[in-house]
Design an enzyme around this catalytic site. Structure first.
Site, PDB file in Angstrom:
ATOM      1  CB  SER A 146      -1.073  -0.060   1.276  1.00 26.68           C
ATOM      2  OG  SER A 146       0.034   0.320   2.365  1.00 26.68           O
ATOM      3  CE  LYS A 147       0.182   8.641  -1.149  1.00 29.71           C
ATOM      4  NZ  LYS A 147       0.719   9.067   0.328  1.00 29.71           N
TER       5      LYS A 147
END
Ligand code: GLU
Length: 502
Positions: A262-263
Site C-alpha cells: 500500500s501507499k
C-alpha cells in the site's frame, strides 16, 4: 487460444495508478506483443462518485513513460470505440434490457433506506444481509411483485436498479490460466446490481459487455477481481457469448511479505508505490521523479509475479516480449523489495548508453542553474555512474565540478588539514601552475613526482588537496576532477582554500 489476440488494460480513473496496476498493464502488453496482438486501453469511468480529475492523463503518461504503447484507446482511436465507458452509456442500457427480457435480470425497487434497515436488523442478529436468491422473493422487485404493481411503480417513475438473477444452486465452473479450475456454487453469490438508477451500468455489466464487443481474447487482471469471475461467467452464459480466457495475477505484497503493498508502506519505508509523481490532493512520490530509469522499473515489475525459469535478471522490453508467458506467472503473491528496485536501477546505470543518462543529467544540471553540453555531461556520468543507483544521485557526486566549496567539512579539516598542509599546498600551487598540458595523467604524474622528491606523505597531500577542491573527502579520482574543472579554477580553489583554512 483465439487466433486474434486482443487484450485490454481497463483502469478506473480514481487516483494515481498503483505499481500493481502498471504491472497488470505490462503483462497485458507483453502478452499482446508476443502474440502479435493488440493492446487496448479502456477507461472504466462509470462510477462517477469515484472519478478523480487528472487520473486518466496520469494513466496514459505512466504507460508512455514505461514504454507500453497502446494500440487502441481514447487517444489512439480504433474500430471498437469509444474507449471511455462514460461515452458508451446507450450500449449498456440496451444490454441490460436484453437481460430483463430473457429473464436473467430483474428490476428492484427497494430504496437505499429500506436496504439499510434490513442490513442493520440482520447485523443485530449477528448476520449479514445479502440480496440473493433466498431472499429476493420477499423484497420489492419485479420477481416478487405482481405485474400490475410493477407497472404502477413504472408509471409513477419510482427509481429502480437492475439486478442479476443468480441461479439458486448451481456449480459454476471456471478456468483460470494461472489458477486452473475453480468451482463456485451460485448459492454463495448475491444478485449483483448491474445497472444503477442513475442510468449508469456497474463495473460488472460494462466490463463484460465491453470485453465482448471489443473482441477481447484474454482477460489479464489482478487477483482482486477473481471473486467477480463467477458472476462474469454467468453473464457470458446469459448473453450466450463465448467467454475470453482469463488470467488473474498474484498480488504485490508488502516488503514483509504480509498483506497487499500500500501507499502507507511506501511512505513508511521511503519508496514510491506509483510510477510518477502524483500532484493532486494528497501528493505522492513516483519512480520517475525519484530518479529511476523506465527500463529498470519495467524490468523490476516484470519479475514480480513472472519468472523466466533461469537466473537471468536483466531483460530489455524486447527480451521480455520474447520470453514472457502466462505459464510462468506464479500463484502466490510477489513480495515487493525496495532494495531490489534500487539494485535494478544500479544495473541500468552501468549498462545504459552513457549519452542516454547524460541527457537526463543535463536537465538536472540545468535545474541547478548551471549549463553543460552533452559531451562534457557524458564524461562526468562516465566518471561517477559506478557510485550511484539513481539518476537523482548524480548531482551529489558531481556538484563540485560546477562550484568550489563554500564551506569545508569540519571533521575532514580536523583530520586532514595538518601543520604542513599550508606550505605544501602553496608548493603544489606552483607545481600545477607550471603544467602546460593540464590533463588528468599529466597532472597526476607531475604532482606525484613532486611529492616523492620531497618525501611528503602521499595521503597527507592528496587528502588536503581534495579537501580544498571538493570541500569534503568525497568524489571520483582527484586528478580527473581537476582536469575537468581546468587549471584556472583549480588554482582559484587552492587560493581560496589556503585563505580559509590557514
Ligand atoms: N476497472 C477495473 C479496475 O479498475 C478493471 C478490472 C478488470 O480488468 O476487469 O481495475
Amino acid at each position: 487460444m483465439k487466433s486474434n489476440i486482443r487484450v485490454r488494460f481497463a483502469p478506473s480513473p480514481t487516483g494515481p495508478l498503483h505499481i500493481g496496476g502498471v504491472r497488470t498493464a505490462l503483462y497485458n502488453y507483453l502478452f499482446a506483443k508476443k502474440h502479435r496482438g493488440k493492446f487496448i486501453l479502456r477507461i472504466e469511468d462509470t462510477d462517477r462518485s469515484r472519478y478523480i480529475k487528472g487520473a486518466e492523463e496520469y494513466i496514459m503518461e505512466s504507460l508512455g513513460w514505461c514504454g507500453i504503447r497502446v494500440d487502441e484507446g481514447v487517444n489512439e482511436g480504433g474500430d471498437y470505440g469509444p474507449y471511455r465507458q462514460s461515452e458508451r452509456k446507450d450500449i449498456y442500457s440496451k444490454y441490460a434490457s436484453m437481460l430483463l427480457e430473457s429473464g436473467w435480470a430483474y428490476e428492484a425497487f427497494d430504496t437505499p433506506e429500506e436496504l439499510e434497515i434490513l442490513r442493520k436488523s440482520h447485523e443485530e442478529k449477528g448476520n449479514t444481509f445479502v440480496y440473493d436468491a433466498k431472499i429476493r422473493g420477499k423484497l420489492k422487485n419485479s420477481i416478487s411483485l405482481p405485474a400490475d404493481e410493477v407497472s404502477r411503480l413504472h408509471s409513477e417513475g419510482v427509481p429502480y436498479v437492475i439486478r442479476f438473477k443468480m441461479p439458486v444452486n448451481e456449480d459454476i465452473e471456471m478456468n483460470d490460466l494461472v489458477r486452473g479450475n475453480i468451482i463456485v456454487n451460485s448459492g454463495t453469490l448475491d444478485d449483483k446490481v448491474l445497472y444503477k438508477s442513475d442510468g449508469m451500468p456497474t463495473y460488472h455489466l460494462a466490463n463484460v459487455v465491453d470485453d465482448h464487443l471489443m473482441e477481447i481474447s484474454h482477460i489479464i487482471r489482478g487477483e482482486e477481481w477473481l471473486p467477480s469471475l463467477a458472476l462474469h461467467v454467468m453473464l457470458y452464459r446469459a448473453f450466450g457469448w463465448e467467454m475470453p480466457s482469463c488470467a488473474h495475477l498474484p498480488l504485490l505484497l508488502k516488503p514483509t511479505g504480509k498483506g497487499k503493498l500500500s501507499k502507507r508502506d511506501g511512505d513508511k519505508l521511503g519508496f514510491p508505490v506509483f510510477p510518477l509523481y502524483w500532484p493532486y490532493g494528497e501528493t505522492a512520490s513516483g519512480y520517475r521523479e525519484e530518479g529511476y530509469f523506465p527500463e529498470a522499473f519495467v524490468n523490476m515489475l516484470a519479475l514480480l509475479g513472472w519468472n523466466p525459469g533461469t537466473d537471468k535478471e536483466i531483460f530489455s522490453m524486447n527480451e521480455l516480449i520474447e520470453e514472457f508467458s502466462i505459464d510462468r506467472v506464479g500463484k502466490s503473491g510477489a513480495r515487493f523489495d525496495p532494495e531490489k528496485a534500487r539494485w535494478f536501477n544500479h544495473q541500468y546505470m552501468q549498462i545504459l548508453q552513457v549519452q542516454k543518462i547524460a541527457a537526463e543529467y543535463v536537465k538536472i544540471v540545468g535545474n541547478k542553474g548551471y549549463e553543460i553540453d552533452i559531451k562534457r555531461a557524458s564524461e562526468l556520468v562516465e566518471m561517477v555512474r559506478g557510485r550511484v543507483d539513481l539518476i537523482s544521485e548524480l548531482w551529489h557526486q558531481t556538484d563540485f565540478f560546477f562550484k568550489g566549496p563554500e564551506i569545508y567539512d569540519e571533521a575532514a579539516v580536523k583530520k586532514r588539514w595538518k601543520d604542513d598542509s599550508p606550505f605544501q599546498m602553496q608548493e603544489l600551487r606552483s607545481v600545477l601552475k607550471a603544467i602546460i598540458s593540464f590533463t588528468s595523467d599529466e597532472t597526476e604524474r607531475e604532482v606525484k613526482k613532486w611529492i616523492q622528491e620531497n618525501d611528503y606523505g602521499m595521503g597527507d597531500v592528496l587528502n588536503a588537496f581534495r579537501l580544498i577542491i571538493v570541500g569534503e573527502l568525497r568524489g571520483p579520482h582527484l586528478f580527473d576532477i581537476i582536469a575537468f574543472i581546468g587549471k584556472e579554477e583549480t588554482l582559484k580553489r587552492l587560493d581560496k582554500g589556503l585563505e580559509c583554512l590557514s
